[in-house]
Structures are given as C-alpha cells and as structure tokens.
Design a protein around this motif. Sequence first.
Motif, PDB file in Angstrom:
ATOM      1  N   HIS A 414       0.822  -1.219   0.000  1.00  0.00           N
ATOM      2  CA  HIS A 414       0.000   0.000   0.000  1.00  0.00           C
ATOM      3  C   HIS A 414       0.853   1.265   0.000  1.00  0.00           C
ATOM      4  O   HIS A 414       0.370   2.334  -0.389  1.00  0.00           O
ATOM      5  N   GLY A 415       2.087   1.170   0.475  1.00  0.00           N
ATOM      6  CA  GLY A 415       2.900   2.366   0.640  1.00  0.00           C
ATOM      7  C   GLY A 415       2.358   3.225   1.768  1.00  0.00           C
ATOM      8  O   GLY A 415       1.777   2.721   2.740  1.00  0.00           O
ATOM      9  N   GLY A 416       2.495   4.539   1.635  1.00  0.00           N
ATOM     10  CA  GLY A 416       2.039   5.453   2.686  1.00  0.00           C
ATOM     11  C   GLY A 416       0.559   5.327   2.975  1.00  0.00           C
ATOM     12  O   GLY A 416       0.119   5.525   4.113  1.00  0.00           O
ATOM     13  N   THR A 417      -0.214   4.956   1.968  1.00  0.00           N
ATOM     14  CA  THR A 417      -1.653   4.799   2.152  1.00  0.00           C
ATOM     15  C   THR A 417      -1.956   3.739   3.208  1.00  0.00           C
ATOM     16  O   THR A 417      -2.892   3.880   4.003  1.00  0.00           O
ATOM     17  N   GLY A 418      -1.167   2.677   3.230  1.00  0.00           N
ATOM     18  CA  GLY A 418      -1.402   1.590   4.169  1.00  0.00           C
ATOM     19  C   GLY A 418      -1.162   1.967   5.611  1.00  0.00           C
ATOM     20  O   GLY A 418      -1.607   1.267   6.528  1.00  0.00           O
ATOM     21  N   TYR A 419      -0.460   3.094   5.828  1.00  0.00           N
ATOM     22  CA  TYR A 419      -0.174   3.574   7.167  1.00  0.00           C
ATOM     23  C   TYR A 419      -1.338   4.378   7.741  1.00  0.00           C
ATOM     24  O   TYR A 419      -1.362   4.696   8.919  1.00  0.00           O
ATOM     25  N   ALA A 425      -5.537  -2.112   6.009  1.00  0.00           N
ATOM     26  CA  ALA A 425      -4.229  -2.768   6.115  1.00  0.00           C
ATOM     27  C   ALA A 425      -3.580  -2.520   7.466  1.00  0.00           C
ATOM     28  O   ALA A 425      -2.991  -3.430   8.068  1.00  0.00           O
ATOM     29  N   GLU A 426      -3.677  -1.290   7.968  1.00  0.00           N
ATOM     30  CA  GLU A 426      -3.002  -0.997   9.243  1.00  0.00           C
ATOM     31  C   GLU A 426      -3.685  -1.710  10.397  1.00  0.00           C
ATOM     32  O   GLU A 426      -3.038  -2.107  11.366  1.00  0.00           O
ATOM     33  N   ARG A 427      -5.008  -1.917  10.318  1.00  0.00           N
ATOM     34  CA  ARG A 427      -5.712  -2.658  11.375  1.00  0.00           C
ATOM     35  C   ARG A 427      -5.286  -4.121  11.392  1.00  0.00           C
ATOM     36  O   ARG A 427      -5.059  -4.707  12.459  1.00  0.00           O
TER      37      ARG A 427
END
Length: 574
Positions: A414-419, A425-427
């Motif tokens: 995801h890159g920065g979006t995943g953060y 994704a972060e969950r």
Amino acid sequence: MENFLTDNEDILFHLEHLDLDRIIQMKEDNFEQAKEYPHAPKDAADARDSYRMVLSIIGEISGEFIAPNAPSVDETGPVLDISSNTVTLNPATQKALDMLAKADMMGFAVPRRYGGLNMPSTILCFAAEIVARADASFLNFGLQQDIAETINKFASEEQKKIYLPKLCSGEWDSSMILTEPDAGSDLQAVNLKAVQDSDGKWYLSGVKRFITNGCGTIGLVLARSEEKGKGARGLSFFIYKRDDKMLIRRLEHKLGIHGSPTCELQFNRAPAELLGERQRGLTKYTLWLMNNARLGIAAQAVGIAEAAYREADLYAAKRIQFGAPVRELPPVFEMLTEMKVALEAGRSLLYETARFVDLKEVLEDYSEKHPEEKGSVVEEKKKYAKLANLFTPVAKAYTTEMANKVAYDAIQIHGGTGYMKEFNAERHYRDARITNIYEGTTQLQVVAAIGPVTSGTAGMILDEYDRSDYSHSPDLLAKVREARTYFDEALNYAKTFEGHGQFLTYHSGRLVEMATDLILSYLLLRDGNHSERKQKAAAVFIAKMPLRVKASRDFIMSENGVLLKNYEAIIGKS
C-alpha cells in the motif's frame, strides 16, 4: 452477497479434499446419533454437506455483517462502567453474537445432548478462520468453544448439564482466566488463592490480568489450592460464575484487537466450583485448554493473513504507477506470490494439525465408549497424541509469524496509504501482532516442539509423508529429500554436541523451523495431487526452502556456540 466461505477457493479446496471420514464416523458414533437427533448426519457425505451448510451460514454473517462493521468496532471497542462493574460490548459485536446464537452456532463443538452441533475441531478451525478474516477481535466465538469443550472433557455430568446448554444457547458467555501480573507465560507462578471452607465450598481471592472477555458470565480459573503446594502441583482448576465478588478493575488499552475486552480482574472471596481433580489444574486441564486455544489462534492468524493479502492484492491491482498497476511490477508480484504461498502453506498446516487433534480425541472417546476395543486403538492413540503434541506448537508458531509477515508486506504494498487508518491494512497489521504472543509466544512454541523434533516424532511423520505418491513433481520431491538430509545432519550434530550444555536449546528455533519447512513442503506437494495450481504453489515454496534449511545446517554445524560464549560480554550479566 458477501460470503467468506464461498468466495475462498482454497478453503473450499481443503473442505473437499481433507480426509475426515474416520473422524466423522467416530464423532457420530458410527452414525447411531442419527436415530436420536433428526439433524445428525446419516453418513460421511451427509456430514460433509452439513459442515458446508453450517460454514456457509458463518461465512455469510462474517461477510455481510461482521467485516463491514470491523472498522467501527476497532475505533470504539467495548466500554467499562466502573460504577456498575459492567462491560458493554460494541453494539455491532453484540449483534454478531446474537446472530450466531440465533443460528445455533455458539455450541459449535459441543455434543448434541447439551444443545451443540457436535462439530470436529477441524471444522471449527474453518469457522474460526472465516470469522477472524472478518474481524480478528471477534474472539468470543472461538473462546466459547474452548471453554465449552474443556467443561465437556473434564467436568462432572452435573456441571455439564448446568453450564453447557447455557453456553450453547449464547445466553452465557465465557472467559479463560489464567494470567496474572507476575505469572505470564510461567503459569507455575500463579498465586491467586483458592480456599475451601469447612462446608466444602471454594472461594477465590487475588488478581488476574490480560483476561480476554473477563467480563464473561462464567470463567475457567487457574488458582493455587494447596497451601503448601509449590509450582504446578499446587494448582487446581475452577468454574466461576460472575457475581459481585469479582471486580473488573480496568480494560487494557491495546495495540490491536480493540473489539475484544481485555480485563484486569480482582477476586474478593468469590465462590467457585472445583473442575475435575485437585492439583491437576495446570498439568492436565489448563494444558489441554491452551492447546485447543493455540489451534484457535493459528486459525485466527490464517484469517488475518487472508484479509491482509486480499487488501494488498486489491490495492495493487487498482494502484497505477508509471502507467501500469503496481501488481504488474516484479518486486510487487513477487511479494504477493510469496504472501499467497505462505498463507496457503499455513492453511494446509492448520488443517493437518486439526485433523491430528481430532483423531487423537475421537480415538480417546471411542476407546472409553467401547472398552472391548480399547486394545486395538492404543497404538493409534499414542501416534496421534505425539503428532498433536508436535503439530500444535508448530502450527501456532508458523501461522502467527506468517500472519505478521503478510500483514507487514500488505502495508508495504500500500505504501504510505497503508499507514493511514482509513485503510484496513493498518488494522490487520495491529491485530496480527498479538497472535505470536498470546497463548504462548513463538519462543514457547519452540520449547514445546523441540522435544518431539529431537525424540523422532518429526522424523516419523516426514518418513510417512515421503512414502506418498508425488509422481506429479519428482524434481520437487528430490529437492525436499535433499533438504531432509540437511535437517538430519544438523539435528544429529546438535544432539551430540559436547562443547556447551545449552547448544541444543540455543539452536532449537532453527531446528524447529527446518522441520516446519519440510512438513510444509510435503503438505504442499500432497495438495498438488488434487490441483495443478497447487503444484505451482509447491514449486514456488520449495524453490527457496532447501537454501533456508541448508543455511541453518551450515550455521549449526560451523559456529560452535560463538554466541553462547560471548553474549554476556556483549549484553552484560544479569
């Protein structure tokens, strides 16, 4: 409609090809139960149809309701009201529990005579994985089965009749109350006191910590019952029903699984009932319960990995960079491919482990019901007990570490979006982190697995796997056999090394990982008997596997304990 069973081709693959017929036959008392219970299966095919129908219901509830509500559950979680000593679950969590109870799913693994569905552990793992993919914090479903199965296994008939129907209906929920502030993994250090009055009644006093769903109606409590008893032999197991003698002191503020209430509890002379025999609380009952729970955590981990992989794959297909979806870039499709293969390897290991556990349990139950045949199943019982003792920690270790890696890579794709919290994704990454900690860290799983590895159980099952037909992939089989020689050499060297007393213990993690790699390779090859695509998945896994095993062998056989000799000089003495 979203259905987390029917949209998962790999789960359907295992549901079709798993060898469950003997388990089904013994679980159903040679299908005698069909005479008493109208919904009991009449043969193995009927049972498989029933399993799929039940899993489809769970898949629909998971896909249509639990998953869409998971982000909001993560955001708000449960709430503790100190003044009333009550915990209120997130409304979506409570609604999901009500839906499962209405569908008669809360007694999933409990015998029919108490209101359950009599499902084997293997099918429970399917269900637990499906639910965990939807929301990893939805732990009550699996916990209910663990508690109910333990009561069914060890409690008196009177206790079973009191507690199991209430658990099966969903009227009561439950918790496993083991951990204390000074007794985490070392349960022999438990100090919560159980005192028996002159009238024979038991009372609990002390503090427990990190208790999942500690607000549950009933709990199984590990407590020190013997005033002079130290260590494991001083501990007994108790059934506790919520009353005003137990206070919920706090809900823990956690990194992940926010929807699950993790409680700190204070018992103030709370009344309880002894479960089973005194002094067997840890050595028999808790170990059995925790092994069941470890299998559940392995299923949870596979479910999280499935969810994280799907998020990454979907994002990679939609994200356009340099004029093309990033999914078409070699660094990304390599990550996705290896994530998928590791996930499917973990699923094969999970269901193989559950199958061994089921065989062990049905053979034990069958021999008790049919004492005239007890002698004929003794050796089989021993075999599957050994395999369950090896595979349970191996499955817990591999699947949870795998889930953490898959969730980590999902954010990377995801890159920065995943953060960002707007994306799932972060969950998944936060939720995955607990899996290789609770119910025994990965390091403790290694401690549990190294005995069966060094005693020959691992070698026994590898030999058995090797005798199967893999004519579809002779080159891959040759690579696995080559890696097996590396493992045997390293194991023999570590067992006979005399330079340092801790040498074998120090290398136990590497030896268990080597054995795990070999087991996974054979399981993937076996899956290839039913699918050309699975043959390709095996080829991807086995391409790197011998290199990992060889590297571990070379390190074990060449370094001669350099870290053991120098670690105190580097990190200092305790």
